[in-house]
Design a protein around this motif. Structure first.
Motif, PDB file in Angstrom:
ATOM      1  N   HIS A 311       0.898  -1.060  -0.098  1.00 49.66           N
ATOM      2  CA  HIS A 311       0.015  -0.045   0.054  1.00 49.66           C
ATOM      3  C   HIS A 311       0.979   1.263   0.041  1.00 49.66           C
ATOM      4  CE1 HIS A 311       1.147   0.810   4.353  1.00 49.66           C
ATOM      5  NE2 HIS A 311       0.815  -0.786   4.319  1.00 49.66           N
ATOM      6  N   ASP A 312       0.483   2.318  -0.859  1.00 46.64           N
ATOM      7  CA  ASP A 312       1.226   3.475  -0.766  1.00 46.64           C
ATOM      8  C   ASP A 312       1.196   4.171   0.865  1.00 46.64           C
ATOM      9  OD1 ASP A 312       2.178   3.813  -3.179  1.00 46.64           O
ATOM     10  OD2 ASP A 312       0.619   4.843  -3.780  1.00 46.64           O
ATOM     11  N   LEU A 313       2.093   4.480   1.147  1.00 43.64           N
ATOM     12  CA  LEU A 313       2.510   5.086   2.328  1.00 43.64           C
ATOM     13  C   LEU A 313       1.542   6.532   2.533  1.00 43.64           C
ATOM     14  CD1 LEU A 313       6.148   4.092   3.118  1.00 43.64           C
ATOM     15  CD2 LEU A 313       4.147   3.252   3.878  1.00 43.64           C
ATOM     16  N   LYS A 314       0.794   6.643   3.571  1.00 43.99           N
ATOM     17  CA  LYS A 314       0.054   7.705   3.695  1.00 43.99           C
ATOM     18  C   LYS A 314       0.108   8.143   5.066  1.00 43.99           C
ATOM     19  CE  LYS A 314      -1.857  10.230   0.323  1.00 43.99           C
ATOM     20  NZ  LYS A 314      -1.261  11.426   0.392  1.00 43.99           N
ATOM     21  N   ALA A 315      -0.220   9.162   5.540  1.00 43.35           N
ATOM     22  CA  ALA A 315      -0.407   9.500   7.017  1.00 43.35           C
ATOM     23  C   ALA A 315      -1.249  10.697   7.258  1.00 43.35           C
ATOM     24  CB  ALA A 315       0.670   9.467   8.099  1.00 43.35           C
TER      25      ALA A 315
END
Lengths: 513, 476
Positions: A311-315
């Motif tokens: 999964h793409d990293l996102k915060a």
């Protein structure tokens, strides 16, 4: 070649049937190896059936057999155009050819081996068989997942199942006998059918059918969570549901047109999916323990939930909000096989459901603990835990197979599912399991109850279908690459909150009825 | 939506502008060798930042970076002064809640967690001897870099201070931050990490940003409380040297960290933070650029190891010294070893230790070398020819961009006449734009994946860089 009710002896068909009978009975007996061994015949009255592959086109697809629909005034136990439906519309017909297509070539380039000749590919994308145990017309490059891949690669049943002369005797046999004595797979049994599909769509270690991470990395599309009824419909189905068959055929075959056949398949299939997932995991763990190669001692990444890493990293993201069952960032198992367990347990065990749900929880905890105890799991812990859960799921499949049927309200129960599960954020594959199950159950209830469409429910189902891209790429004309791109986009865009809301709306609309 | 630039790059363009100080250069002063490095733990007492904060000392309230306003600059501009304060933010609490697997957010106190305090205040904080005015709330204060002030505080403003040797000052607890290598090691202790202050994969998954330290760029971005002109007087090739020293120090720290990770009892192994994040953390795509690119000799799907700290080491000049050859051989071994699904833990630790030791020798040799324009030219052309780094992954390409910028600026400072390359700044900006373009539109945080990494665009940028260097960098 079929049991017919009106005009039982049209000349052409009799001639074709006779010819087929002669051809079939003249074919030499094969002595195949590498095929799943049929169970020995009971009583030792005759030897067990021997594996033998018949080419779909020349065997089943001949005129007069399964190549064209009957005239309107004729009624047969089958549709008579099963082969045509498969050959014209079913992706399974292309399963071998895709290996030499652009996708297969790309994978071959990355993997560094010829995917058209590698058994690990061909076991699902076609058939691996001893040349002596297949007929002359059989072409390994072209066969695809043909008739015998599912119906049984045993010559013994070809003749009796279509012969007028043997029809009476054949009809008197139970489906189980047909399988045991003649090798014709009992696909009427939802447990059997779901397991057969799952052997490729989930994987089966003993049969050498499983996708490795290396294959995925080279471009094999991710195997989505499997749901037997929906996947069967998407082939598209070349058979009729009981309710679709003529009444006389139903009477002859002892079928109930009011049975919730598809919903039953959903529930039984869910138990089977869990069983097969756990069996695969258990067998792979056992193989790790036996491996001499240090890398082989570690479970292949393909045993885990792809989205756990990919999964793409996102915060901030829903993964962090959801929390972590183990050390943060450990690779998690795919949880879709347990997504439907609550209603399956309820249907299977009735009053004992709460206790069984607790048993499942403990089993799952053990599996998870094994997988999370170190990166890529500890096979020594995972194996026994997965094996135990597989045994439990096997009992569940039997129990739900006995009981799952036609109690109304199952669609509503399924729509309420996420409220009752402990997972606050169903991932994409789990959400799809729930949505597929609800859709199947709702449509079957509507149909059998002759109900008018419920606009609110229809709206919610349409929304779910859009969010989760529930429609599977069906038919041979679909573009594999474009379909995959769409599917991956839906996976990326998955929003568990929105899914829960839509499902809650659906549950509410079904409550209105 | 406004596009937020990656943290790494925010100030590199500013740096390029600042670097244009073209005054006459004093004779190059070559430092005598590496300054001593303080091992962990000291009996000396820490006094706290307020002991430096008198108006007549370092709190002159003057312009940023001016002499006498070191404390003022640190307090007003330096993120280190807020290092402790951020531990009370909700995201820090969330990290601890996830990391420590707490049932409720109530007990999640990053501001009390020793793991966090080890870098957000001071290493070995619980065992520290503290003066009355020492407060953890001051964050990463003066003494973390300059050394415990118990003994040097009363002496460092006296006239006889300048007469003391570095060794005398060291004995008093004073750390020589003017030495580029020693300073780099101080930074790397937290910014690369160490065994007891490890931003490992579990902490990253819990929400901590991944550490990607690049010394020269961090220095360029740092709100300096000292004068750049002093640095340049000490090191005429300052930026290039800082970059090279930084490469060696960071790689050494990363190898020691790997060694610690591989030998820590009960440690998670393999430690995923050793690998490129985006190798696994990317949404699955069709068509897949990764599958087109191939896996560079690894098993398909095996994540590449050490993509941030080691890719440029082979470009640091031809392998002349024994230490260099040994380091590169050990790194090759580690690349093969760590690409396995189950890397041999003991062997990884041994090899990492061996590589770190030879790197240290390499660093010592590098630190004592004089500034040399011809050498920098060779270095620059070597970097500009590193197409394989551009192709491999975003991290390698980003390191290459940072290296090209630092070395070319160092060269220009050292030799303004021949060091100037028309169009180079523009072509480097092109490279940077495409590195930036790898991030999704509407990027919100440094956590985001460079999921639109396009090596072919970057290759074109690199070709443009090579054209600018024509005469220096031969086309491959």
């Amino acid at each position: 070649m079929k049991v017919m009710f009106t005009n039982p002896f049209p000349r052409k068909r009799v001639a074709a049937g006779a010819l087929a009978w002669v051809v079939l009975t003249c074919l030499t007996w094969g002595n195949g190896q590498g095929q799943p061994a049929p169970r020995p015949a009971a009583g030792g009255d005759r030897p067990g059936p021997q594996p033998y592959y018949t080419a779909a086109r020349q065997g089943c697809g001949r005129a007069g057999c399964h190549a064209s629909p009957p005239a309107k005034d004729e009624e047969f136990v089958c549709r008579c155009d099963e082969y045509a439906r498969w050959a014209e519309n079913d992706k399974h017909a292309d399963a071998t050819r895709v290996l030499s297509g652009p996708y297969g070539r790309k994978m071959a380039r990355v993997l560094g081996y010829d995917v058209t000749r590698t058994e690990a590919c061909l076991r699902c994308h076609g058939v691996v068989t001893d040349p002596a145990a297949r007929d002359r017309n059989f072409s390994a490059e072209d066969e695809g997942v043909g008739c015998c891949a599912c119906h049984g690669a045993y010559k013994d049943w070809y003749d009796p199942h279509g012969s007028y002369l043997q029809a009476d005797k054949w009809r008197r046999l139970t489906n189980a006998e047909k399988e045991r004595r003649y090798g014709m797979t009992d696909l009427w049994d939802p447990t059997r059918r779901a397991a057969l599909c799952a052997s490729c769509h989930i994987g089966n270690f003993e049969e050498g059918k499983f996708v490795t991470h290396e294959m995925y990395a080279a471009g094999h599309p991710p195997l989505p969570g499997f749901e037997a009824a929906t996947f069967g419909d998407a082939m598209p189905r070349h058979w009729q549901l009981a309710r679709e068959k003529p009444a006389r055929v139903r009477a002859l075959l002892g079928l109930d047109g009011q049975e919730h056949e598809q919903t039953r398949l959903v529930l039984v299939g869910a138990a089977v999916s869990l069983r097969e997932s756990m069996r695969l995991l258990a067998r792979q763990s056992a193989a790790c323990l036996e491996s001499e190669d240090p890398d082989g001692k570690v479970l292949d990444y393909a045993n885990f939930d792809c989205a756990s890493c990919h999964h793409d990293l996102k915060a901030p993201r829903w993964r962090q909000r959801r929390g972590f069952p183990g050390v943060p960032g450990q690779v998690l198992p795919a949880s879709w096989p347990v997504a439907l367990m609550a209603p399956v347990i309820e249907r299977a065990y009735g009053e004992d459901a709460a206790r069984q749900a607790e048993v499942l929880r403990r089993h799952w905890e053990q599996v998870e603990a094994g997988l999370l105890s170190r990166p890529y799991g500890d096979p020594a812990k995972v194996g026994p835990a997965a094996e135990a859960l597989a045994r439990w799921a096997d009992d569940l499949a039997v129990a739900v197979g006995r009981r799952a049927s036609d109690r109304p309200g199952i669609a509503r129960a399924l729509a309420r599912l996420p409220r009752r599960t402990s997972d606050p954020a169903p991932d994409y594959d789990s959400a799809r399991q729930i949505a597929w199950a609800v859709s199947v159950a709702y449509r079957e209830e509507q149909h059998l109850g002759r109900k008018a469409p419920n606009p609110r429910a229809e709206q919610a189902l349409t929304s779910l279908a859009g969010q989760l891209k529930l429609a599977l790429p069906s038919g041979r004309k679909t573009d594999l690459s474009a379909g995959l791109a769409d599917a991956l986009r839906a996976r990326r865009a998955h929003d568990p909150e929105r899914f829960r809301q839509t499902l809650a709306e659906l549950a509410e609309s079904l409550g209105d009825e | 939506m406004q596009r937020t630039l990656p943290v790494l790059f925010t100030l590199s363009v500013v740096m390029a502008a600042v670097a244009g100080d073209e005054g006459a250069r004093p004779t190059p002063v070559v430092p005598a060798g590496a300054a001593p490095r303080r091992e962990e733990g000291t009996d000396l007492q820490y006094q706290g930042v307020t002991t430096c904060a008198a108006a007549a000392c370092h709190n002159g309230n003057g312009p940023r970076g001016s002499k006498g306003s070191e404390y003022t600059t640190w307090l007003a501009h330096d993120p280190h002064s807020r290092a402790y304060a951020v531990l009370s933010e909700p995201r820090s609490r969330a990290m601890v809640e996830n990391y420590r697997r707490l049932k409720t957010p109530q007990g999640a106190r990053a501001d009390k967690d020793p793991l966090c305090l080890g870098c957000h205040v001071q290493p070995s904080l619980p065992d520290l001897r503290r003066g009355e005015r020492f407060s953890a709330a001051d964050g990463v204060g003066c003494e973390v870099c300059h050394g415990p002030a118990e003994k040097w505080l009363p002496r460092h403003y006296r006239n006889d201070w300048r007469g003391l040797s570095q060794a005398d000052k060291w004995a008093l607890g004073w750390a020589d931050t003017r030495d580029l290598g020693a300073r780099a090691e101080t930074c790397a202790g937290c910014h690369v990490g160490r065994g007891d202050a490890d931003v490992n994969h579990a902490l990253i998954a819990a929400g901590h940003p991944r550490l990607r330290f690049e010394y020269a760029n961090y220095l360029a971005r740092y709100p300096r409380h000292w004068r750049l002109s002093d640095e340049r007087r000490r090191y005429p090739d300052f930026e290039a040297r800082a970059w090279e020293v930084g490469q060696l120090v960071s790689a050494g720290a990363a190898l020691e960290l790997l060694q610690a990770r591989a030998t820590r009892p009960g440690a998670t192994w393999p430690e995923f933070a050793e690998y490129e994040c985006a190798a696994c953390h990317h949404d699955l795509q069709e068509p897949s650029e990764r599958q087109e690119r191939g896996f560079g000799g690894r098993r398909p799907g095996a994540p590449p190891w050490g993509t941030w700290y080691y890719p440029l080491l082979p470009t640091l000049g031809p392998a002349r010294g024994e230490s260099q050859t040994e380091t590169l051989a050990a790194l090759d071994e580690l690349h093969t070893l760590m690409a396995r699904r189950a890397p041999d833990q003991a062997r990884a630790a041994r090899t990492a230790g061996r590589a770190a030791a030879s790197l240290r020798r390499w660093l010592t040799a590098r630190e004592s070398a004089e500034a040399d324009a011809r050498r920098l030219e060779g270095l620059l052309s070597g970097l500009a020819a590193a197409d394989d780094l551009i192709m491999a992954n975003w991290e390698g390409a980003a390191q290459l961009y940072l290296g090209l910028g630092a070395v070319s600026r160092g060269l220009r400072d050292l030799d303004p006449a021949s060091g100037e390359r028309p169009g180079l700044a523009t072509s480097l900006q092109g490279l940077r734009r495409d590195l930036d373009g790898a991030f999704p539109e509407g990027r919100e945080s440094p956590y985001d994946s460079p999921n639109q990494f396009d090596p072919s665009a970057l290759q074109q940028d690199l070709r443009r860089v090579r054209r600018c260097l024509k005469g220096v960098a031969p086309e491959r």
